[in-house]
Design an enzyme around this catalytic site. Structure first.
Site, PDB file in Angstrom:
ATOM      1  N   CYS A 198       1.097  -0.769   0.315  1.00  8.71           N
ATOM      2  CA  CYS A 198      -0.537  -0.014  -0.316  1.00  8.71           C
ATOM      3  C   CYS A 198       0.565   0.932  -0.075  1.00  8.71           C
ATOM      4  O   CYS A 198       2.179   1.416   0.376  1.00  8.71           O
ATOM      5  CB  CYS A 198      -0.559   0.490   1.047  1.00  8.71           C
ATOM      6  SG  CYS A 198      -1.678  -1.619   1.673  1.00  8.71           S
ATOM      7  N   ASP A 199       0.450   2.254  -0.272  1.00 12.51           N
ATOM      8  CA  ASP A 199       0.480   3.662  -0.454  1.00 12.51           C
ATOM      9  C   ASP A 199      -0.391   4.469  -0.616  1.00 12.51           C
ATOM     10  O   ASP A 199      -1.151   4.892  -1.353  1.00 12.51           O
ATOM     11  CB  ASP A 199       1.860   4.071  -1.749  1.00 12.51           C
ATOM     12  CG  ASP A 199       2.925   5.143  -1.452  1.00 12.51           C
ATOM     13  OD1 ASP A 199       4.058   4.653  -0.202  1.00 12.51           O
ATOM     14  OD2 ASP A 199       2.849   6.291  -1.946  1.00 12.51           O
ATOM     15  N   THR A 200      -0.194   5.654   0.622  1.00 12.77           N
ATOM     16  CA  THR A 200      -1.071   6.514   0.310  1.00 12.77           C
ATOM     17  C   THR A 200      -0.200   8.136   0.203  1.00 12.77           C
ATOM     18  O   THR A 200       0.655   8.210   0.670  1.00 12.77           O
ATOM     19  CB  THR A 200      -1.144   6.844   2.084  1.00 12.77           C
ATOM     20  OG1 THR A 200      -1.735   5.466   1.842  1.00 12.77           O
ATOM     21  CG2 THR A 200      -2.887   8.312   2.386  1.00 12.77           C
TER      22      THR A 200
END
Length: 186
Positions: free
Chosen positions: A67-69
């Site tokens: 994941c990456d935000t």
């Protein structure tokens, strides 16, 4: 079958527990430099895939979720601030405005891969200089995209949210649950 969350984020670790038990967290130590020509809206998914692929190469039998935000405002990526001054600039820019929080997610197992991005719109109240400085002084903004955590006690900047609240925290749990179930049943 082993399930791995390719993240060190305590927020993601908590949220993945809403989906299923038994995940282990193994952070992906990768270079997060983006290619020059990648659109801001695609950057989180790109990095999520890099993280998942890195860990999946070490654990090919496991199901790996990367994941990456990012926060995107006015076409620019607001990642984690590198200084208090940068945190102040980010929060001042977001004050009274609407921005996008984009979390990219990638599910890998061996050569199989599925990825997606979830977008949530967040509108901030006008933030006073004191409010911003007090929040920064507490140290919380330094490890968060856009220099804020929507879940941080005492700092309540959001006037409205359009989309998944958990996405703003860092993991679109409801969509990921559905995507993971579909991936496991292929």
């Amino acid at each position: 079958m082993k399930f791995i969350l390719a993240s060190a984020s305590p927020r993601r670790k908590e949220l993945i527990g809403y989906i299923r038990d038994g995940f282990v967290c193994i952070p992906a130590d990768i270079d997060e430099t983006l290619p020059e020509n990648i659109p801001a809206e695609e950057s989180a998914e790109y990095l999520a895939c890099m993280k998942a692929a890195h860990i999946a190469s070490e654990y090919p039998e496991s199901v790996v979720i990367g994941c990456d935000t990012v926060v995107v405002f006015d076409g620019k990526i607001f990642g984690k601030p590198s200084s208090e001054a940068e945190a102040y600039e980010m929060l001042s820019a977001l004050s009274g405005k609407t921005h996008k929080v984009i979390t990219g997610v990638c599910i890998c197992q061996g050569s199989r891969r599925r990825s997606f991005s979830e977008v949530t719109g967040v509108k901030f109240y006008e933030l006073s200089e004191k409010e911003i400085k007090d929040y920064i002084a507490g140290g919380s903004p330094m490890d968060k995209a856009g220099a804020y955590g929507i879940q941080d006690a005492g700092f309540l900047p959001a006037k409205s949210i359009e989309g998944d609240y958990f996405n703003v925290v860092g993991l679109p749990a409801a969509r990921l649950k559905r995507e993971l179930e579909s991936f496991l049943n292929e």
